[in-house]
Design a protein around this motif. Structure first.
Motif, PDB file in Angstrom:
ATOM      1  N   GLN A   1       0.845  -1.189   0.000  1.00 47.79           N
ATOM      2  CA  GLN A   1       0.000   0.000   0.000  1.00 47.79           C
ATOM      3  C   GLN A   1       0.888   1.249   0.000  1.00 47.79           C
ATOM      4  O   GLN A   1       2.103   1.153   0.035  1.00 47.79           O
ATOM      5  CB  GLN A   1      -0.939  -0.010   1.214  1.00 47.79           C
ATOM      6  CG  GLN A   1      -1.820  -1.241   1.303  1.00 47.79           C
ATOM      7  CD  GLN A   1      -2.702  -1.453   0.096  1.00 47.79           C
ATOM      8  OE1 GLN A   1      -3.371  -0.546  -0.376  1.00 47.79           O
ATOM      9  NE2 GLN A   1      -2.701  -2.664  -0.442  1.00 47.79           N
ATOM     10  N   PHE A   2       0.247   2.429   0.000  1.00 47.29           N
ATOM     11  CA  PHE A   2       0.977   3.690  -0.054  1.00 47.29           C
ATOM     12  C   PHE A   2       0.425   4.670   0.968  1.00 47.29           C
ATOM     13  O   PHE A   2      -0.736   4.589   1.353  1.00 47.29           O
ATOM     14  CB  PHE A   2       0.852   4.306  -1.459  1.00 47.29           C
ATOM     15  CG  PHE A   2       1.556   3.514  -2.511  1.00 47.29           C
ATOM     16  CD1 PHE A   2       2.852   3.819  -2.878  1.00 47.29           C
ATOM     17  CD2 PHE A   2       0.932   2.447  -3.132  1.00 47.29           C
ATOM     18  CE1 PHE A   2       3.520   3.084  -3.849  1.00 47.29           C
ATOM     19  CE2 PHE A   2       1.585   1.702  -4.105  1.00 47.29           C
ATOM     20  CZ  PHE A   2       2.879   2.026  -4.461  1.00 47.29           C
ATOM     21  N   LYS A   3       1.279   5.612   1.384  1.00 47.68           N
ATOM     22  CA  LYS A   3       0.816   6.707   2.243  1.00 47.68           C
ATOM     23  C   LYS A   3       1.195   8.015   1.558  1.00 47.68           C
ATOM     24  O   LYS A   3       2.252   8.106   0.914  1.00 47.68           O
ATOM     25  CB  LYS A   3       1.393   6.616   3.647  1.00 47.68           C
ATOM     26  CG  LYS A   3       2.874   6.886   3.737  1.00 47.68           C
ATOM     27  CD  LYS A   3       3.337   6.857   5.183  1.00 47.68           C
ATOM     28  CE  LYS A   3       4.800   7.245   5.242  1.00 47.68           C
ATOM     29  NZ  LYS A   3       5.304   7.342   6.577  1.00 47.68           N
ATOM     30  N   PRO A   4       0.333   9.034   1.679  1.00 48.83           N
ATOM     31  CA  PRO A   4       0.659  10.330   1.062  1.00 48.83           C
ATOM     32  C   PRO A   4       1.947  10.900   1.642  1.00 48.83           C
ATOM     33  O   PRO A   4       2.216  10.764   2.836  1.00 48.83           O
ATOM     34  CB  PRO A   4      -0.540  11.211   1.427  1.00 48.83           C
ATOM     35  CG  PRO A   4      -1.644  10.253   1.723  1.00 48.83           C
ATOM     36  CD  PRO A   4      -0.973   9.033   2.316  1.00 48.83           C
ATOM     37  N   LYS A   5       2.753  11.515   0.774  1.00 54.11           N
ATOM     38  CA  LYS A   5       3.964  12.191   1.232  1.00 54.11           C
ATOM     39  C   LYS A   5       3.557  13.442   1.983  1.00 54.11           C
ATOM     40  O   LYS A   5       2.570  14.091   1.667  1.00 54.11           O
ATOM     41  CB  LYS A   5       4.831  12.583   0.045  1.00 54.11           C
ATOM     42  CG  LYS A   5       5.519  11.428  -0.620  1.00 54.11           C
ATOM     43  CD  LYS A   5       6.418  11.922  -1.738  1.00 54.11           C
ATOM     44  CE  LYS A   5       7.168  10.761  -2.356  1.00 54.11           C
ATOM     45  NZ  LYS A   5       8.055  11.209  -3.446  1.00 54.11           N
ATOM     46  N   MET A   6       4.338  13.791   2.967  1.00 44.92           N
ATOM     47  CA  MET A   6       4.116  15.040   3.696  1.00 44.92           C
ATOM     48  C   MET A   6       4.559  16.191   2.805  1.00 44.92           C
ATOM     49  O   MET A   6       5.655  16.166   2.247  1.00 44.92           O
ATOM     50  CB  MET A   6       4.915  15.068   4.993  1.00 44.92           C
ATOM     51  CG  MET A   6       4.480  14.011   5.990  1.00 44.92           C
ATOM     52  SD  MET A   6       2.779  14.235   6.569  1.00 44.92           S
ATOM     53  CE  MET A   6       2.950  15.745   7.483  1.00 44.92           C
TER      54      MET A   6
END
Length: 109
Positions: free
Chosen positions: A100-105
């Protein structure tokens, strides 16, 4: 109209149940929010209901990368853990465990 909670989350890798493409969700509409022209371009026998979440995907198939707009009923979790090649994914997201992926800050200046 009763609002449904979205089944999938931003950063989740999903695939289409009917057509051969998959991608990462980057936005969710609680119900249909596209044009009538787009809606009417879907063959009536497979046209989904408007009163469900619709997802914006950074999508890809064997031939190309693109943005797709898909109803919840036509998506399922992608368990393949195959790498995605759409370069836009890596501009917006960071990979997480489990494919999965997480949004970059994004830091404001």
């Amino acid at each position: 109209m009763k609002q449904k909670n979205a089944k999938f989350m931003i950063g989740e890798v999903v695939r289409h149940k009917v057509f051969p493409f998959r991608g990462v969700i980057f936005d969710v509409d609680p119900e249909f929010a596209n044009t009538e022209e787009w809606w009417n371009s879907i063959p009536i026998e497979i046209r989904p209901s408007k009163d469900q979440p619709f997802y914006h995907l950074l999508a890809e198939n064997d031939d190309m990368e693109y943005v797709a707009y898909v109803s919840e009923q036509n998506l399922e979790h992608d368990e393949s853990e195959q790498p995605l090649r759409n370069p836009q994914i890596y501009q917006i997201f960071e990979p997480r465990d489990g494919g999965q992926f997480k949004p970059k800050m994004i830091l404001a200046h």
